[in-house]
Structure formats: C-alpha cells, structure tokens
Design an enzyme around this catalytic site. Structure first.
Site, PDB file in Angstrom:
ATOM      1  N   PRO A   1      73.244  42.685  55.711  1.00  0.00           N
ATOM      2  CA  PRO A   1      72.291  41.622  55.363  1.00  0.00           C
ATOM      3  C   PRO A   1      70.876  42.188  55.259  1.00  0.00           C
ATOM      4  CG  PRO A   1      73.001  41.410  57.671  1.00  0.00           C
ATOM      5  CD  PRO A   1      73.698  42.624  57.113  1.00  0.00           C
ATOM      6  N   ALA A   2      69.974  41.423  54.642  1.00  0.00           N
ATOM      7  CA  ALA A   2      68.567  41.844  54.607  1.00  0.00           C
ATOM      8  C   ALA A   2      68.052  41.945  56.041  1.00  0.00           C
ATOM      9  CB  ALA A   2      67.742  40.835  53.821  1.00  0.00           C
ATOM     10  N   GLU A  23      73.303  42.629  40.817  1.00  0.00           N
ATOM     11  CA  GLU A  23      72.671  41.344  40.488  1.00  0.00           C
ATOM     12  C   GLU A  23      71.199  41.481  40.856  1.00  0.00           C
ATOM     13  OE1 GLU A  23      74.163  39.181  38.862  1.00  0.00           O
ATOM     14  OE2 GLU A  23      76.295  39.345  39.302  1.00  0.00           O
ATOM     15  N   TRP A  54      67.274  38.446  51.084  1.00  0.00           N
ATOM     16  CA  TRP A  54      66.908  37.434  52.078  1.00  0.00           C
ATOM     17  C   TRP A  54      66.764  36.029  51.507  1.00  0.00           C
ATOM     18  CZ3 TRP A  54      62.634  35.454  49.961  1.00  0.00           C
ATOM     19  CH2 TRP A  54      61.823  36.290  49.195  1.00  0.00           C
ATOM     20  N   ASN A  55      66.805  35.868  50.180  1.00  0.00           N
ATOM     21  CA  ASN A  55      66.458  34.541  49.643  1.00  0.00           C
ATOM     22  C   ASN A  55      67.603  33.532  49.744  1.00  0.00           C
ATOM     23  OD1 ASN A  55      67.792  35.998  47.679  1.00  0.00           O
ATOM     24  ND2 ASN A  55      66.619  35.157  45.986  1.00  0.00           N
ATOM     25  N   GLU A  65      58.383  39.832  37.394  1.00  0.00           N
ATOM     26  CA  GLU A  65      59.062  38.725  38.061  1.00  0.00           C
ATOM     27  C   GLU A  65      58.063  38.052  39.019  1.00  0.00           C
ATOM     28  OE1 GLU A  65      62.260  39.762  40.884  1.00  0.00           O
ATOM     29  OE2 GLU A  65      63.234  37.901  40.280  1.00  0.00           O
ATOM     30  N   GLU A  85      79.625  37.800  39.035  1.00  0.00           N
ATOM     31  CA  GLU A  85      80.099  37.109  40.233  1.00  0.00           C
ATOM     32  C   GLU A  85      80.515  35.710  39.782  1.00  0.00           C
ATOM     33  OE1 GLU A  85      76.929  37.524  43.162  1.00  0.00           O
ATOM     34  OE2 GLU A  85      77.625  39.548  43.636  1.00  0.00           O
ATOM     35  N   GLY A  96      69.542  42.267  44.727  1.00  0.00           N
ATOM     36  CA  GLY A  96      68.196  42.575  45.215  1.00  0.00           C
ATOM     37  C   GLY A  96      67.285  42.876  44.045  1.00  0.00           C
ATOM     38  N   CYS A 147      66.446  34.228  42.166  1.00  0.00           N
ATOM     39  CA  CYS A 147      66.590  35.074  40.981  1.00  0.00           C
ATOM     40  C   CYS A 147      66.677  34.193  39.750  1.00  0.00           C
ATOM     41  CB  CYS A 147      67.820  35.950  41.112  1.00  0.00           C
ATOM     42  SG  CYS A 147      69.311  35.033  41.455  1.00  0.00           S
TER      43      CYS A 147
END
Ligand code: NDP
Length: 479
Positions: A174-175, A248, A149-150, A383, A460, A226, A282
């Site tokens: 999608p989230a 990722e 979602w970020n 994190e 990516e 995620g 991230c």
C-alpha cells in the site's frame, strides 16, 4: 500498532522501524505501521510462492468459495474499515463506505466469475494433422500489487480480486500514507479462511518494498497504479526480469460541452467528475472545453455548484469534500493555480484555503474554477490532482477534439451533447481508454478500464482483466 501480514502472521519489520500515519483533516497521529525493508519483503514473496503451490491447484470453484467466505467476513466489518480509510486518507466517510463496499463487491465478482468458467480455454481443430489443439489458461504466479493513496481499497481490489480468483498469490504494497484500511481488510480476509500466504501485505517505502517486488525474480507480475513518472521507473526495473506489468497511471481527462448539451446534466456531471475525492482521482475531469455560445451559462452553473459544496472533516457525515491528502498535494495545486493566474487566468470560484478554526489544521482547499487561461499554462499541460478546474471556450468540435488530444495523457474523456453524430466523433477520435457520453465519469466494474499514451497500459475490471492475470498455453494432443 498495526502489523504487516506475512504468511498469515501479523508481524513487525525485522528492524523494528515504524512509520506514523496522520489524519489529513487534523494532523493527528492515527496509528503506526511497520517500515519494512527488502529482507522483510522477500519473506512475503517466499510465503506467496509457497502458497501458490496449493492455491493454484485448487479447483476454481473451490477458490471462488473461499474468496466468497473471506469477503463475507470482511463485509461484516466494513464500517470499521471505512473509518480507518477516512482517518488516514481524509475522504468523507460516506465515500469511504462506498469504497469499502466496492472492495468486497470486486472480490465477489471475480470469485463468481471463476465459478462461471473464467479459467476456461478453448478447443481448436487442427485439420492439418491427426491432432487436437487446445488453449488453456494458467495463473502467472506471485503478483506484486503496488497501490496509491487516493483510492487504496478499490485500486487494490482491482488487482488482487482477479489475481487471486484465477490462482495467483499476492503481495500488496500500500502507499506509505494509507496502509491501515488495507491491513484491516487483509486481516479480515484471513479470519474469513483465506489460506496463509495467499494474500500478504508489506508496508514500507516504495523505493524499497516496491523496488524489491519489481526486481525479485519470483514475482512474475506487477500490477501498479500511481504517477506516470513512477510507472516509467517500474517499467524500466521490471524489464530486467521481463515481468508482466499493468500500469494504471496519471490522467488529464478532458470534457467537451457542446452548444446543444443539456447544461444541467453537463454541470452536474462535470462538478462530480472534478471535485469527487477533492479532485484526487485519476479519472477526474481535469480540463473543460465548452462551446463559446453556451460558455457563460455553463460557467455560471459550475461556479454555483462549486460554491455549494460543503467542506469538512471526513468524519462529519454531512461533508461533501474533505481535505487534500497531504500538504505537498495542496502546495502543488496552489502552484498550478498561481501559474494560471500569473499568465492571465481569472478565478471565478474558490482559489483559497478556507478560513475558520475547523479548517486550520487540515490540508483544505476550496473547489476552484479558473477561466481565460492560456494553453501553455500548467493546468492544461500537467495533471492537476486536486479541486482545480480550468474551463476554456472553443469555436467548434474540431477545436475541442484537437485540444483534448493535445495532452500526453489518455485515460478518460467525456462529451456532453444531444447530437449522436457529435458523440460518435468523440467516441472515434478522443485518444483515451474511456469515453463517457452525457454520463457521470465513474469507472464501472463491468467495463475494462485502462489508459493509453502516458496513462499506461493493460486493463483492469471487466472480464478483460483476466487476460492480464493469466497466461495462455497452447496444447497439441496427437490423436
Ligand atoms: P506514486 O507513484 O507516488 O505512488 C504509487 C505507489 O507506488 C505507492 O505505493 C508508492 O509507495 C509506490 N512507489 C513509489 N516509488 C516507487 C518505486 N520506485 N518503485 C515501486 N513503487 C514505488 O503515486 P501517488 O500515490 O502519488 O498516486 C497518485 C497518482 O496515481 C496520480 O498520478 C494518479 O493519477 C495516479 N492514479 C492512477 C489511476 C489509474 O488507474 N490510472 C488511479 C488512481 C491514481 P510510497 O507511498 O511508499 O511512496
């Protein structure tokens, strides 16, 4: 109500179930989306598998042309998409506009690359026999793209742009909290002429829709972004079908500020690196190790910058930082800060929910800086996914590099120094997929991006991503 996109059609979940989408700045209802189940997901997979038969056989330049046209159609309405993104995600509208543009940029970059020979292989002389060797590239098949979602749009583009350009077809999940801008973009791409079934979007819970994508034998590749915990689950589930997987995952990027650094540049770039997207990135700077002799000066500059940041609803054009995405996200940051303080950490900027009527219904939290935190505190070992920056003093580059590498994560890393010998040591020794030297910590479309250790595997961006969305086949032709 928004609809899913399966085989070029706007559809509801067969069960009729829906999920409400709320604005993190106000708690208000924005829209509802279908809540798909495994059977709905299978319809999308079947549509993508059918579309693959033609899409993969098109001349690469033809696919490139169609993607360019689809992107042009999306580009004409990017402002609508950005508004939806801010309403569902919470980020400032100017950041949403940039994100929507980066989506279109990415589609065009890979549409262009495929025109420029991205599908090319090579000829290998085979001297031992009268034969010619070739290596050809082929698309993999149906790709499942699972998105957080970020940064819903850029992280989707990172997967679907190269995937479609080289001839794969895609099912996007999608989230659950940010499907609206994704659905709108996909609709625009279809209006722009993308054939039915090439790009499908299924909205529903990760454990249902995501799991079906990962387990279904017709999906040959999963591109996942995620949390590390979810990523490990994805890898385990994908193993049964021996699927290609790009992961990722989370990060805890360290920045090292040396005694010879330009402290203005360091403070500016660390502040951007930590507080952009309310710290929910991230690739955010999540830990700082600063040489003792310049620590007070550096901390004062960061504190000044943190205090200057203007918080506000994403729809307010002057806001520099919006709310956190969910109450859970804010509670997590508050718990990590409480742990740091309880162990002796000192808050030198922020540390609270902002007061005032305008902030009362959103998940706001002040940009926060904390110092004197012991090494076993959660802010160093986990994190931190919000606007919380711990800063620690170090005596040497050796100590800074050891501490930076002590994390289980290995996504990004930064060093600020005028000494190229120190920079080279950081480049050689920091365990991360990216190192920035005196630079602002953002990912460039031109450079391969991906983590090491518990931050995942695969790349990516760049031309390198093409290796992760194609398979190579060797051919021998007897002459
Ligand atoms: P999550 O792992 O919770 O969710 C990511 C996606 O996976 C969502 O679409 C989610 O669906 C789905 N999902 C959840 N459970 C499963 C499952 N069992 N099987 C398949 N799919 C599933 O991450 P967040 O959305 O909370 O995103 C934040 C995390 O993403 C942070 O750790 C961040 O560091 C990382 N991230 C990594 C990046 C990178 O490139 N390395 C970039 C950006 C973020 P649902 O929403 O329905 O739960």
């Amino acid at each position: 109500m928004a609809k899913m996109l399966i085989n070029g059609e706007r559809v509801d979940a067969a069960s009729g179930a829906t999920t409400d989408i709320r604005n993190p700045a106000t708690g208000q209802h924005v829209d509802s989306v279908p809540k798909a189940d495994a059977a709905d997901t299978r319809k999308a997979i079947e549509a993508a598998a059918e579309a693959f038969k033609n899409w993969s056989k098109l001349a690469p330049h033809k696919r490139g042309q169609m993607l360019m046209q689809a992107s042009a159609c999306a580009r004409a309405k990017l402002d609508d998409v950005a508004q939806l993104l801010t309403q569902e995600q919470g980020k400032p509208i100017r950041d949403s506009r940039i994100e929507a543009e980066r989506f279109a940029d990415n589609i065009e970059i890979y549409a262009g690359l495929v025109n420029g020979g991205a599908m090319s292989g090579k000829h290998v002389p085979l001297p031992a026999q009268k034969a010619m060797g070739l290596v050809v590239r082929r698309p993999i098949g149906v790709v499942g793209a699972i998105i957080p979602w970020n940064f819903p749009l850029t992280l989707m583009a990172n997967k679907i742009a190269p995937a479609m350009a080289v001839g794969n077809t895609v099912v996007v999940k999608p989230a659950s909290t940010t499907p609206l801008s994704t659905l709108r973009l996909a609709e625009l791409m279809l209006e722009g002429g993308l054939p039915a079934g090439v790009l499908n979007v299924v909205t529903g819970p990760g454990g249902v829709v995501g799991e079906e994508l990962i387990r279904h034998p017709w999906v040959r590749k999963i591109g996942f972004t995620g949390e590390t915990g979810t990523g490990k689950q994805v890898a385990r589930s994908a193993a049964d079908e021996l699927k290609h997987v790009t992961l990722e995952l989370g990060g805890s990027d360290a920045a090292i500020v040396c005694d010879d650094a330009d402290l203005d540049v360091a403070a500016r770039n660390v502040a951007i690196g930590r507080f952009f997207n309310a710290g929910q990135a991230c690739l955010a700077i999540k830990r700082v190790y600063v040489f003792d002799s310049v620590a007070d000066d550096f901390i004062a500059r960061i504190v000044a910058r943190a205090k200057r940041l203007k918080l506000g609803s994403g729809m307010d054009d002057s806001a520099q930082m919006g709310p956190l995405h969910t109450e859970k996200q804010r509670a997590e940051i508050e718990a990590q800060l409480a742990d740091a303080v309880q162990r002796g950490g000192r808050v030198v900027a922020g540390g609270h929910r902002p007061s005032g009527e305008e902030f009362s219904r959103g998940y706001y939290f002040e940009p926060t800086v904390v110092v004197d935190v012991p090494d076993d505190a959660r802010v160093w070992t986990e994190e931190t996914f919000g606007p919380l920056l711990p800063i620690r003093r170090v005596a040497s580059l050796d100590e800074a590099i050891d501490l930076a590498n002590s994390s289980e994560y290995g996504l990004g890393s930064s060093i600020f120094t005028r000494d190229m010998a120190k920079a080279q040591r950081a480049i050689d020794e920091l365990e991360a997929g990216y190192t920035w030297v005196n630079a602002v910590q953002v990912a460039h479309d031109e450079l391969p991006f991906g983590g090491t250790k518990h931050s995942g595997y695969g790349k990516e961006h760049g031309t390198e991503v093409l290796d992760y969305y194609t398979e190579q086949k060797s051919v021998v032709v007897a002459t």
